[in-house]
Design a protein around this motif. Structure first.
Motif, PDB file in Angstrom:
ATOM      1  N   ARG A  72       0.829  -1.218   0.000  1.00 27.50           N
ATOM      2  CA  ARG A  72       0.000   0.000   0.000  1.00 27.50           C
ATOM      3  C   ARG A  72       0.857   1.260   0.000  1.00 27.50           C
ATOM      4  NH1 ARG A  72      -2.992  -3.087   3.545  1.00 27.50           N
ATOM      5  NH2 ARG A  72      -2.097  -2.021   5.358  1.00 27.50           N
ATOM      6  N   MET A  73       1.922   1.265   0.793  1.00 23.12           N
ATOM      7  CA  MET A  73       2.817   2.432   0.831  1.00 23.12           C
ATOM      8  C   MET A  73       3.426   2.697  -0.544  1.00 23.12           C
ATOM      9  SD  MET A  73       4.957   2.329   4.364  1.00 23.12           S
ATOM     10  CE  MET A  73       4.836   0.664   4.978  1.00 23.12           C
ATOM     11  N   ILE A  74       3.847   1.618  -1.183  1.00 23.43           N
ATOM     12  CA  ILE A  74       4.470   1.757  -2.499  1.00 23.43           C
ATOM     13  C   ILE A  74       3.459   2.240  -3.529  1.00 23.43           C
ATOM     14  CG2 ILE A  74       5.422   0.421  -4.421  1.00 23.43           C
ATOM     15  CD1 ILE A  74       7.067  -1.116  -2.351  1.00 23.43           C
ATOM     16  N   ARG A  75       2.289   1.639  -3.550  1.00 26.97           N
ATOM     17  CA  ARG A  75       1.264   2.031  -4.532  1.00 26.97           C
ATOM     18  C   ARG A  75       0.853   3.495  -4.360  1.00 26.97           C
ATOM     19  NH1 ARG A  75       2.864  -1.757  -7.215  1.00 26.97           N
ATOM     20  NH2 ARG A  75       2.494  -3.837  -6.483  1.00 26.97           N
ATOM     21  N   LYS A  76       0.872   3.955  -3.119  1.00 26.90           N
ATOM     22  CA  LYS A  76       0.475   5.332  -2.834  1.00 26.90           C
ATOM     23  C   LYS A  76       1.411   6.347  -3.495  1.00 26.90           C
ATOM     24  CE  LYS A  76       1.335   7.427   1.118  1.00 26.90           C
ATOM     25  NZ  LYS A  76       1.404   7.646   2.549  1.00 26.90           N
ATOM     26  N   VAL A  77       2.689   6.021  -3.584  1.00 29.03           N
ATOM     27  CA  VAL A  77       3.664   6.995  -4.078  1.00 29.03           C
ATOM     28  C   VAL A  77       4.254   6.676  -5.452  1.00 29.03           C
ATOM     29  CG1 VAL A  77       4.296   7.748  -1.772  1.00 29.03           C
ATOM     30  CG2 VAL A  77       5.603   5.918  -2.856  1.00 29.03           C
ATOM     31  N   SER A  78       3.906   5.540  -6.024  1.00 27.41           N
ATOM     32  CA  SER A  78       4.563   5.126  -7.274  1.00 27.41           C
ATOM     33  C   SER A  78       3.968   5.741  -8.534  1.00 27.41           C
ATOM     34  CB  SER A  78       4.568   3.604  -7.402  1.00 27.41           C
ATOM     35  OG  SER A  78       3.262   3.113  -7.557  1.00 27.41           O
TER      36      SER A  78
END
Length: 102
Positions: A72-78
């Motif tokens: 989720r953290m990665i998808r939020k900023v990618s």
């Protein structure tokens, strides 16, 4: 060079810049919560193109952070660049050697 080739090269350069910005955001976000991560693949090696993704290996260790939380953290900023996310805990030494060239 043809006009088509120039357009493709330009789009690839823009996408690479977007991917690099996304990588820096991912790195910042995950390191802020104490995770170790490594970029590998085409973005790390310079072969990034219009259809490439960001390849990341994350070490969860004893962080207590779940895989889904990391995702989720990665998808939020990618942004709109797909991320191929692998976890050290799932990889063999041979896998790591293959991916990281070590």
């Amino acid at each position: 060079m043809t006009r088509d080739a120039d357009i493709i090269r330009s789009r690839a350069a823009v996408r690479r810049e977007v991917a690099l910005a996304a990588w820096h955001a991912i790195k910042s976000e995950l390191e802020a919560v104490g995770l170790e991560l490594t970029l590998f693949g085409s973005l790390a090696k310079g072969g990034f193109s219009t259809h490439s993704d960001i390849d990341v290996i994350v070490k969860l260790g004893d962080s207590g952070i779940s895989r889904s939380a990391v995702d989720r953290m990665i998808r939020k900023v990618s942004r709109d660049i797909p991320v191929d996310l692998l976890f050290v805990e799932d990889l063999t030494q041979s896998d790591l050697k293959t991916f990281l060239g070590t």
